[in-house]
Design a protein around this motif. Sequence first.
Motif, PDB file in Angstrom:
ATOM      1  N   THR A 275       0.847  -1.183   0.000  1.00  0.00           N
ATOM      2  CA  THR A 275       0.000   0.000   0.000  1.00  0.00           C
ATOM      3  C   THR A 275       0.891   1.243   0.000  1.00  0.00           C
ATOM      4  N   LYS A 276       0.257   2.410  -0.114  1.00  0.00           N
ATOM      5  CA  LYS A 276       0.993   3.666  -0.058  1.00  0.00           C
ATOM      6  C   LYS A 276       0.793   4.320   1.304  1.00  0.00           C
ATOM      7  N   VAL A 277       1.683   5.238   1.630  1.00  0.00           N
ATOM      8  CA  VAL A 277       1.636   5.900   2.919  1.00  0.00           C
ATOM      9  C   VAL A 277       0.281   6.581   3.113  1.00  0.00           C
ATOM     10  N   GLY A 278      -0.236   6.467   4.328  1.00  0.00           N
ATOM     11  CA  GLY A 278      -1.525   7.071   4.646  1.00  0.00           C
ATOM     12  C   GLY A 278      -2.698   6.140   4.463  1.00  0.00           C
ATOM     13  N   ALA A 279      -2.446   4.936   3.912  1.00  0.00           N
ATOM     14  CA  ALA A 279      -3.541   3.966   3.763  1.00  0.00           C
ATOM     15  C   ALA A 279      -4.080   3.594   5.142  1.00  0.00           C
ATOM     16  N   PRO A 280      -5.372   3.300   5.246  1.00  0.00           N
ATOM     17  CA  PRO A 280      -5.954   2.945   6.545  1.00  0.00           C
ATOM     18  C   PRO A 280      -5.222   1.771   7.179  1.00  0.00           C
ATOM     19  N   ALA A 281      -4.902   1.905   8.452  1.00  0.00           N
ATOM     20  CA  ALA A 281      -4.112   0.881   9.141  1.00  0.00           C
ATOM     21  C   ALA A 281      -5.005  -0.187   9.747  1.00  0.00           C
ATOM     22  N   SER A 282      -4.419  -1.360   9.949  1.00  0.00           N
ATOM     23  CA  SER A 282      -5.111  -2.418  10.683  1.00  0.00           C
ATOM     24  C   SER A 282      -5.194  -2.032  12.161  1.00  0.00           C
ATOM     25  N   GLN A 283      -6.232  -2.505  12.832  1.00  0.00           N
ATOM     26  CA  GLN A 283      -6.429  -2.223  14.254  1.00  0.00           C
ATOM     27  C   GLN A 283      -6.118  -3.482  15.055  1.00  0.00           C
ATOM     28  N   SER A 284      -5.464  -3.293  16.201  1.00  0.00           N
ATOM     29  CA  SER A 284      -5.112  -4.468  17.004  1.00  0.00           C
ATOM     30  C   SER A 284      -5.584  -4.318  18.442  1.00  0.00           C
ATOM     31  N   GLU A 285      -5.795  -5.465  19.084  1.00  0.00           N
ATOM     32  CA  GLU A 285      -6.178  -5.552  20.498  1.00  0.00           C
ATOM     33  C   GLU A 285      -5.277  -6.585  21.158  1.00  0.00           C
ATOM     34  N   PHE A 286      -5.078  -6.442  22.445  1.00  0.00           N
ATOM     35  CA  PHE A 286      -4.253  -7.387  23.185  1.00  0.00           C
ATOM     36  C   PHE A 286      -5.119  -8.021  24.271  1.00  0.00           C
ATOM     37  N   TRP A 287      -5.075  -9.353  24.353  1.00  0.00           N
ATOM     38  CA  TRP A 287      -5.979 -10.096  25.236  1.00  0.00           C
ATOM     39  C   TRP A 287      -5.202 -11.012  26.173  1.00  0.00           C
ATOM     40  N   VAL A 288      -5.846 -11.318  27.292  1.00  0.00           N
ATOM     41  CA  VAL A 288      -5.322 -12.285  28.266  1.00  0.00           C
ATOM     42  C   VAL A 288      -6.386 -13.345  28.509  1.00  0.00           C
ATOM     43  N   TYR A 289      -6.000 -14.597  28.341  1.00  0.00           N
ATOM     44  CA  TYR A 289      -6.872 -15.729  28.634  1.00  0.00           C
ATOM     45  C   TYR A 289      -6.433 -16.331  29.958  1.00  0.00           C
ATOM     46  N   ASN A 290      -7.303 -16.240  30.947  1.00  0.00           N
ATOM     47  CA  ASN A 290      -7.049 -16.827  32.262  1.00  0.00           C
ATOM     48  C   ASN A 290      -7.510 -18.279  32.232  1.00  0.00           C
ATOM     49  N   ILE A 291      -6.556 -19.198  32.211  1.00  0.00           N
ATOM     50  CA  ILE A 291      -6.887 -20.607  32.022  1.00  0.00           C
ATOM     51  C   ILE A 291      -7.691 -21.146  33.202  1.00  0.00           C
ATOM     52  N   LYS A 292      -7.280 -20.793  34.405  1.00  0.00           N
ATOM     53  CA  LYS A 292      -7.955 -21.314  35.591  1.00  0.00           C
ATOM     54  C   LYS A 292      -9.401 -20.843  35.657  1.00  0.00           C
ATOM     55  N   LYS A 293      -9.639 -19.593  35.334  1.00  0.00           N
ATOM     56  CA  LYS A 293     -10.998 -19.037  35.391  1.00  0.00           C
ATOM     57  C   LYS A 293     -11.757 -19.221  34.084  1.00  0.00           C
ATOM     58  N   ASP A 294     -11.060 -19.670  33.051  1.00  0.00           N
ATOM     59  CA  ASP A 294     -11.662 -19.867  31.732  1.00  0.00           C
ATOM     60  C   ASP A 294     -12.331 -18.588  31.235  1.00  0.00           C
ATOM     61  N   THR A 295     -11.617 -17.463  31.394  1.00  0.00           N
ATOM     62  CA  THR A 295     -12.148 -16.171  30.977  1.00  0.00           C
ATOM     63  C   THR A 295     -11.115 -15.439  30.113  1.00  0.00           C
ATOM     64  N   THR A 296     -11.608 -14.521  29.293  1.00  0.00           N
ATOM     65  CA  THR A 296     -10.722 -13.680  28.488  1.00  0.00           C
ATOM     66  C   THR A 296     -10.993 -12.216  28.819  1.00  0.00           C
ATOM     67  N   LEU A 297      -9.906 -11.435  28.870  1.00  0.00           N
ATOM     68  CA  LEU A 297     -10.007 -10.007  29.141  1.00  0.00           C
ATOM     69  C   LEU A 297      -9.164  -9.244  28.122  1.00  0.00           C
ATOM     70  N   LYS A 298      -9.734  -8.163  27.590  1.00  0.00           N
ATOM     71  CA  LYS A 298      -8.978  -7.298  26.692  1.00  0.00           C
ATOM     72  C   LYS A 298      -8.194  -6.290  27.522  1.00  0.00           C
ATOM     73  N   VAL A 299      -6.933  -6.101  27.172  1.00  0.00           N
ATOM     74  CA  VAL A 299      -6.100  -5.126  27.876  1.00  0.00           C
ATOM     75  C   VAL A 299      -6.516  -3.723  27.451  1.00  0.00           C
ATOM     76  N   ALA A 300      -6.949  -2.918  28.422  1.00  0.00           N
ATOM     77  CA  ALA A 300      -7.398  -1.562  28.144  1.00  0.00           C
ATOM     78  C   ALA A 300      -6.196  -0.634  28.001  1.00  0.00           C
ATOM     79  N   VAL A 301      -6.267   0.294  27.047  1.00  0.00           N
ATOM     80  CA  VAL A 301      -5.158   1.227  26.804  1.00  0.00           C
ATOM     81  C   VAL A 301      -5.534   2.670  27.132  1.00  0.00           C
ATOM     82  N   LYS A 302      -6.789   2.928  27.489  1.00  0.00           N
ATOM     83  CA  LYS A 302      -7.236   4.314  27.664  1.00  0.00           C
ATOM     84  C   LYS A 302      -6.530   5.024  28.811  1.00  0.00           C
ATOM     85  N   ASN A 303      -6.005   4.263  29.777  1.00  0.00           N
ATOM     86  CA  ASN A 303      -5.340   4.895  30.919  1.00  0.00           C
ATOM     87  C   ASN A 303      -3.820   4.984  30.771  1.00  0.00           C
ATOM     88  N   ILE A 304      -3.297   4.629  29.596  1.00  0.00           N
ATOM     89  CA  ILE A 304      -1.859   4.789  29.364  1.00  0.00           C
ATOM     90  C   ILE A 304      -1.529   6.278  29.410  1.00  0.00           C
TER      91      ILE A 304
END
Length: 791
Positions: A275-304
């Motif tokens: 692509t060329k510069v300025g093309a729309p970028a892909s969006q990413s999220e970072f997740w944690v899977y807690n095996i013991k609790k069998d749950t997934t949580l997205k890492v929040a970035v708003k408080n960085i």
Amino acid sequence: MRQILRYAAVAVLLFSSISKAQTLGPLTVEKIMRDPKTWIGTSPSDISWSEDSKTIYFNWNPDKNAADSLYGFDLTSKKISKIAPAIRKTLPGKSDVFNKQKTQRLYEKNGDIYLISTTDYKIRQLTNTVERESNPAFSGDDQRVVFIRGMNLFSIAPDNGLLSQLTDFKSGTKKADSKPEGHKKFLKDDQLAMFEVLKERKEKKDAGKKITDAEKAAYPKEIYLGEKNVSSQQISPDGQFITYRLTQPNKSAKSTIVPNYVTESGFTEDIDARTKVGAPASQSEFWVYNIKKDTTLKVAVKNIPGIGDKPDYLKDYPKLDSAWKKDKERDVIINGPFWSDNSKNAVVVVRSLDGKDRWIMALDPETATLKLLDRQRDEAWIGGPGIGGYPMSSGEIGFIDDNNIYFQSEETGYSHLYSLDVVSGKKTALTNGTFEVQNVVLSKNKKSFYLITNEVHPGEQHFYKMSATGGPRTRITQQTGAHEVTLSPDETKLAVRSSQSNVPWELFVMDNPDAHTKSINSEQVTRSTSPEFLSYPWRKAKVVTIKATDGQDIYARVYEPKKSNGKAVIFVHGAGYLQNAHKWWSQYFREYMFNNMLVDKGYTVLDLDYRASSGYGRDWRTGIYRFMGGKDLTDNTDGAKWLVKNYGINPKKIGIYGGSYGGFITLMGLFTTPDIFAAGAALRPVTDWAAYNHPYTANILNEPQSDSLAYRKSSPIYHAAGLKNHLLMCHGMVDVNVHYQDVVRLSQRLIELGKNNWELASYPMEDHAFVEASSWTDEYKRILKLFEEKL
């Protein structure tokens, strides 16, 4: 952790007699642009060690074959031998993945996972599948081997071969359970109410299913990805958490196409490109899977801290500046995590997509929250040795012990090594000064760092050892130049690839003086250059400093003729962020030889590390921010004036040439400073930065839709009306880096401007880096003709 440390050194090759038949004679373009392996020789490359530290392996081609082969140097017999293909297949692959005791090592080879003992060197193949397995790692207790197959994490127990699936990522969305509705639900309920046998059978079936489900092994949670891609799957050392990144590709980003005209089929075939510069970028999220609790949580970035900080350049655009929202979250990518061995501490590296921030943060996997450890902000862009210039880069980072990490930062203006206590937050500078730490390796016992710095001279790189807590550094290499060093597995030996500015790379071996001996003597392993090449007295260019207009020192190489013809040529290296005014063998060896030929003809040749070149710290690196063709060009014009003053060069007889970024500078020189350069050759040049790729260009000029002023100032196509003197352009037609379209658009612009002092040479079968000797020869004959006729 990579064990290869790159830097350069002196290698002295003495050949007492060379027959006349092997003499190169006067340099010509036809001679120096031949296939280098047929007349110069092939330097050893891709250095590695045997597991027992007794053999050095390297790729080499002393027989001038079509491709390099694997060779081995036995330290006991002192003999070099070619490794047979059958033996090569059995050699272990490279990696630095060890268990805690360093008694076993994991590696991937041909898509399968292997385990090798570092005591008896026996190899065990752990997988043998059609599907590829990759990224092997030991579990925290060293009892299992974890790897990626397809989208998922698996583990295998070497003791009994038990294979376990740790994640269950699935493409698409989960299908909803089919429950009858409307009249179907009425009929089902009515049937169960009316017939007792149906009701009893259903109750037995449901009860049996509960028992069966309870007896089943615990499988990982199903995680549906939709249209997203999963990457960076990793399990914590204690096996409690799995982290992963989800990326949503932007389907609206349009890719470019490069037509290929000369093909086997006889038809024009399209090459899908970037692509060329300025093309729309892909969006990413970072997740944690807690095996013991069998749950997934997205890492929040708003408080960085600073996640919504507005870039300074928006001040030039009042509408964009006022439209910036205070609660805006800039897009980021989270890299890592990096775990302490005891699983108590995890660290991630967060990079903003606009390139202006890097945060090192502690990750709490239980709550999927982040805590700031270190922030580096740069209104230009984050970069430098050990830091990386792109969002997907973690840079150099790791744990020294369970509480302390090490990393590099340009906080002082130069890339230096730091340690940081992730519990107390205390940061310690392990190195400091007006130089760069260019490579870092932590020893296996984590007691010492092996470093490469350029503290002796910007044009030299030397190898040091330092305590993991900082303090004095022990310099191991002494000779002028730079070296590429590969530590032996037992860290007692160094395999060193060395060169001089006029002698290509050779392989040496030496003792690590801080291991079992204090000796620093080195032994030459290979002699690769041919008698024909050695018959010519290749010059060691003088490394000098030139005072720039703004008072800065520009490092440069000057080639001095015995008898000057009053003319000069300035060579401009490519890549922008690259170093060429140094004291080792240049990757621009063809240009080096061409410069020697020009000097033979009486030209004085200058090669500068202009603004944005590597090796000189943050301010030099970012000196082109928002204006490419600004200080980088004035550094070259200052060099031209320096030649006039110090070498008596006729100011009307100075030429300029270079490829890629060097081609861009050549265009900007002829278009915006036409009275400085009488002629120029722009090879594979960028003519419009809005047409180049996003990762490189957006760092320097931001995006064209938000910083159009930077693109207008920096793109040659907008300045083409200034062409007064003679321009040669050369471009490969299947260039997938700087597209041929660039030079075609500029050609049309020059036609419409009525310019007739330019020409374009096109190479139908060449990419960005030329391959064919015939193409190199044709190109440089044209450059020589330009200088001979127009200077």
